[in-house]
Design a protein around this motif. Structure first.
Motif, short mmCIF file in Angstrom:
data_model
loop_
_atom_site.label_atom_id
_atom_site.label_comp_id
_atom_site.label_asym_id
_atom_site.label_seq_id
_atom_site.Cartn_x
_atom_site.Cartn_y
_atom_site.Cartn_z
N ALA A 56 43.38 77.01 21.86
CA ALA A 56 42.18 76.18 21.97
C ALA A 56 42.39 75.16 23.08
CB ALA A 56 41.88 75.48 20.66
N VAL A 57 41.50 75.17 24.06
CA VAL A 57 41.57 74.24 25.20
C VAL A 57 40.41 73.25 25.09
CG1 VAL A 57 41.55 74.02 27.71
CG2 VAL A 57 42.59 76.04 26.63
N PRO A 58 40.69 71.96 24.98
CA PRO A 58 39.60 70.97 24.84
C PRO A 58 38.62 71.02 26.01
CG PRO A 58 41.73 69.98 24.34
CD PRO A 58 42.02 71.34 24.92
N LEU A 59 37.35 70.86 25.71
CA LEU A 59 36.30 70.86 26.72
C LEU A 59 35.93 69.42 27.09
CD1 LEU A 59 34.10 73.78 25.35
CD2 LEU A 59 35.30 73.74 27.54
N THR A 60 35.76 69.18 28.37
CA THR A 60 35.46 67.82 28.86
C THR A 60 34.30 67.87 29.84
OG1 THR A 60 37.04 68.05 30.69
CG2 THR A 60 37.87 67.13 28.61
N LYS A 61 33.89 66.68 30.24
CA LYS A 61 32.80 66.49 31.21
C LYS A 61 31.54 67.25 30.80
CE LYS A 61 35.92 65.64 35.08
NZ LYS A 61 36.34 66.02 36.45
N PRO A 62 30.89 66.87 29.70
CA PRO A 62 31.20 65.68 28.89
C PRO A 62 32.18 65.98 27.75
CG PRO A 62 29.18 66.67 28.13
CD PRO A 62 29.61 67.49 29.32
N SER A 63 32.94 64.93 27.35
CA SER A 63 33.69 65.00 26.10
C SER A 63 32.71 64.72 24.97
CB SER A 63 34.82 63.96 26.09
OG SER A 63 35.76 64.27 27.10
N ALA A 64 32.69 65.59 23.98
CA ALA A 64 31.63 65.50 22.97
C ALA A 64 32.21 65.54 21.56
CB ALA A 64 30.64 66.65 23.14
N ALA A 65 31.55 64.82 20.68
CA ALA A 65 31.89 64.85 19.26
C ALA A 65 30.60 64.72 18.46
CB ALA A 65 32.85 63.72 18.90
N HIS A 66 30.49 65.48 17.39
CA HIS A 66 29.29 65.45 16.55
C HIS A 66 29.71 65.39 15.08
CE1 HIS A 66 26.45 66.19 19.83
NE2 HIS A 66 27.41 66.93 20.35
N LYS A 67 29.04 64.50 14.36
CA LYS A 67 29.43 64.21 12.98
C LYS A 67 28.93 65.28 12.02
CE LYS A 67 29.92 59.98 12.34
NZ LYS A 67 31.42 60.04 12.36
N VAL A 68 29.83 65.69 11.11
CA VAL A 68 29.52 66.65 10.05
C VAL A 68 29.73 65.96 8.72
CG1 VAL A 68 30.21 68.84 8.97
CG2 VAL A 68 30.15 68.63 11.47
N GLY A 69 28.87 66.25 7.75
CA GLY A 69 29.03 65.63 6.45
C GLY A 69 28.24 66.34 5.37
N LEU A 70 28.31 65.78 4.19
CA LEU A 70 27.57 66.32 3.06
C LEU A 70 26.14 65.80 3.07
CD1 LEU A 70 29.80 66.16 -0.16
CD2 LEU A 70 28.81 68.20 0.88
N VAL A 71 25.21 66.67 2.70
CA VAL A 71 23.84 66.25 2.43
C VAL A 71 23.50 66.68 1.01
CG1 VAL A 71 23.05 66.26 4.80
CG2 VAL A 71 22.92 68.38 3.49
N ALA A 72 22.79 65.83 0.32
CA ALA A 72 22.43 66.10 -1.08
C ALA A 72 21.02 65.57 -1.31
CB ALA A 72 23.41 65.42 -2.02
N PRO A 73 20.35 66.03 -2.35
CA PRO A 73 19.00 65.53 -2.62
C PRO A 73 18.99 64.01 -2.76
CG PRO A 73 19.49 67.43 -4.00
CD PRO A 73 20.78 67.05 -3.32
N HIS A 74 17.92 63.40 -2.25
CA HIS A 74 17.80 61.95 -2.32
C HIS A 74 17.19 61.57 -3.68
CE1 HIS A 74 17.74 57.96 -0.53
NE2 HIS A 74 16.52 57.79 -1.00
N ARG A 75 18.01 61.77 -4.71
CA ARG A 75 17.54 61.49 -6.07
C ARG A 75 18.67 60.83 -6.85
NH1 ARG A 75 14.94 66.61 -5.49
NH2 ARG A 75 16.79 67.67 -6.25
N GLU A 76 18.28 59.94 -7.75
CA GLU A 76 19.23 59.31 -8.66
C GLU A 76 18.69 59.44 -10.07
OE1 GLU A 76 22.13 58.21 -8.09
OE2 GLU A 76 22.21 57.93 -5.91
N PRO A 77 19.56 59.74 -11.06
CA PRO A 77 20.98 60.02 -10.84
C PRO A 77 21.20 61.44 -10.35
CG PRO A 77 20.45 60.27 -13.16
CD PRO A 77 19.18 59.81 -12.50
N HIS A 78 22.37 61.67 -9.72
CA HIS A 78 22.76 63.02 -9.38
C HIS A 78 23.24 63.75 -10.64
CE1 HIS A 78 22.35 62.23 -5.17
NE2 HIS A 78 23.27 61.28 -5.16
#
Length: 294
Positions: free
Chosen positions: A255-277
């Motif tokens: 794996a060779v890092p890619l530059t120009k532009p150097s990029a990063a994108h956030k990954v995370g959990l998504v869940a229903p916007h309800r309480e309580p879970h």
């Protein structure tokens, strides 16, 4: 009433009486009768009918919004009562973007170790499909990008940043490079994810920022397919390092890092916007807060 609302949600999702009936495990006449009974109870027409499903009426669209809330609340209550009686148990359904499939074990391993009666189903889906499946109550949570495109009304929990690499065979002359520009990568024989994948749209955007354009010779919605082509020789692909990680040491890849532009994108959990879970979803969110992504 809850069963009828679930059938109505399935019909709105499938847009076909036969497929909705199959998804609910009932006959088509049973589903049709349930929808008719809902219409009689509410005193409005919910579905435009002809020789086939014609869509929801305006009243049907309003009922669908409330039906999703009611059914979700009913499921949460059932799970809470089961947890009181039997302890934390049940099936957790997670849909994951292809580039994050290699990361999901950082969540599921500690979750199932701590709660041995939880079963997990992991599905590979696009970011758009994940949000739709959350709306339709087909999944409990998703692992997807948190930036770039609208998420709508969901609960989010950031987990890690994607960093992009050119993935090639370890015996390629390019493997010795410390980095490579996006413009240089665009000129290689590429295999990439299909355009319906948000990762591909990210790749296209960064190449455009570098004044180049991606012209892949092969496209697939499977990371494994891309990796297999790179391993066969001559091909290159662009993936987050985490996605390629399992293939870098023993898989003969680099794996060779890619530059120009150097990029990063956030990954995370998504869940229903309800309480309580639901208790099971709450356990997943707790595992996610404790997880360490290297």
């Amino acid at each position: 009433m809850i069963d009828k609302l679930e059938m109505f949600i399935a019909l709105a999702r499938e847009r076909h009486f036969g497929r909705a009936a199959e998804a609910c495990g009932v006959t088509q006449p049973t589903l049709s009768a349930a929808i008719k009974q809902l219409e009689e109870q509410f005193g409005v027409m919910l579905v435009w009918r002809g020789s086939r499903f014609g869509g929801l009426t305006p009243e049907g669209a309003r009922v669908l919004e409330r039906a999703r809330i009611i059914v979700a609340d009913a499921r949460t209550l059932r799970e809470e009562m089961r947890a009181v009686k039997q302890g934390l148990s049940g099936n957790l359904r997670i849909a994951v973007i292809p580039t994050a499939l290699a990361a999901v074990s950082a969540l599921t391993e500690p979750l199932t170790a701590r709660h041995p009666n939880i079963r997990v189903t992991v599905l590979s889906r696009t970011s758009v499909e994940i949000l739709q499946m959350l709306d339709d109550l087909q999944i409990d949570a998703g692992l997807t990008y948190l930036e770039n495109e609208p998420l709508g009304r969901v609960t989010t929990l950031p987990l890690y940043d994607e960093h992009y690499n050119l993935v090639i065979r370890a015996d390629s002359p390019l493997a010795a490079r410390k980095s490579m520009t996006w413009a240089e990568a665009a000129g290689l024989m590429l295999c990439l994810l299909t355009p319906d994948m948000q990762n591909r749209r990210i790749v296209d955007r960064h190449m455009a920022e570098a004044g180049a354009a991606a012209s892949p010779r092969l496209e697939s919605n499977s990371v494994i397919t891309l990796i297999a082509h790179v391993q066969s020789g001559g091909w290159a692909t662009v993936l987050p390092r985490r996605s390629a990680g399992p293939f870098l040491d023993g898989g003969g890849l680099a794996a060779v890092p890619l530059t120009k532009p150097s990029a990063a994108h956030k990954v995370g959990l998504v869940a229903p916007h309800r309480e309580p879970h639901t208790p099971v979803l709450a356990a997943l969110l707790d595992a996610a807060r404790r997880a360490e992504f290297r």
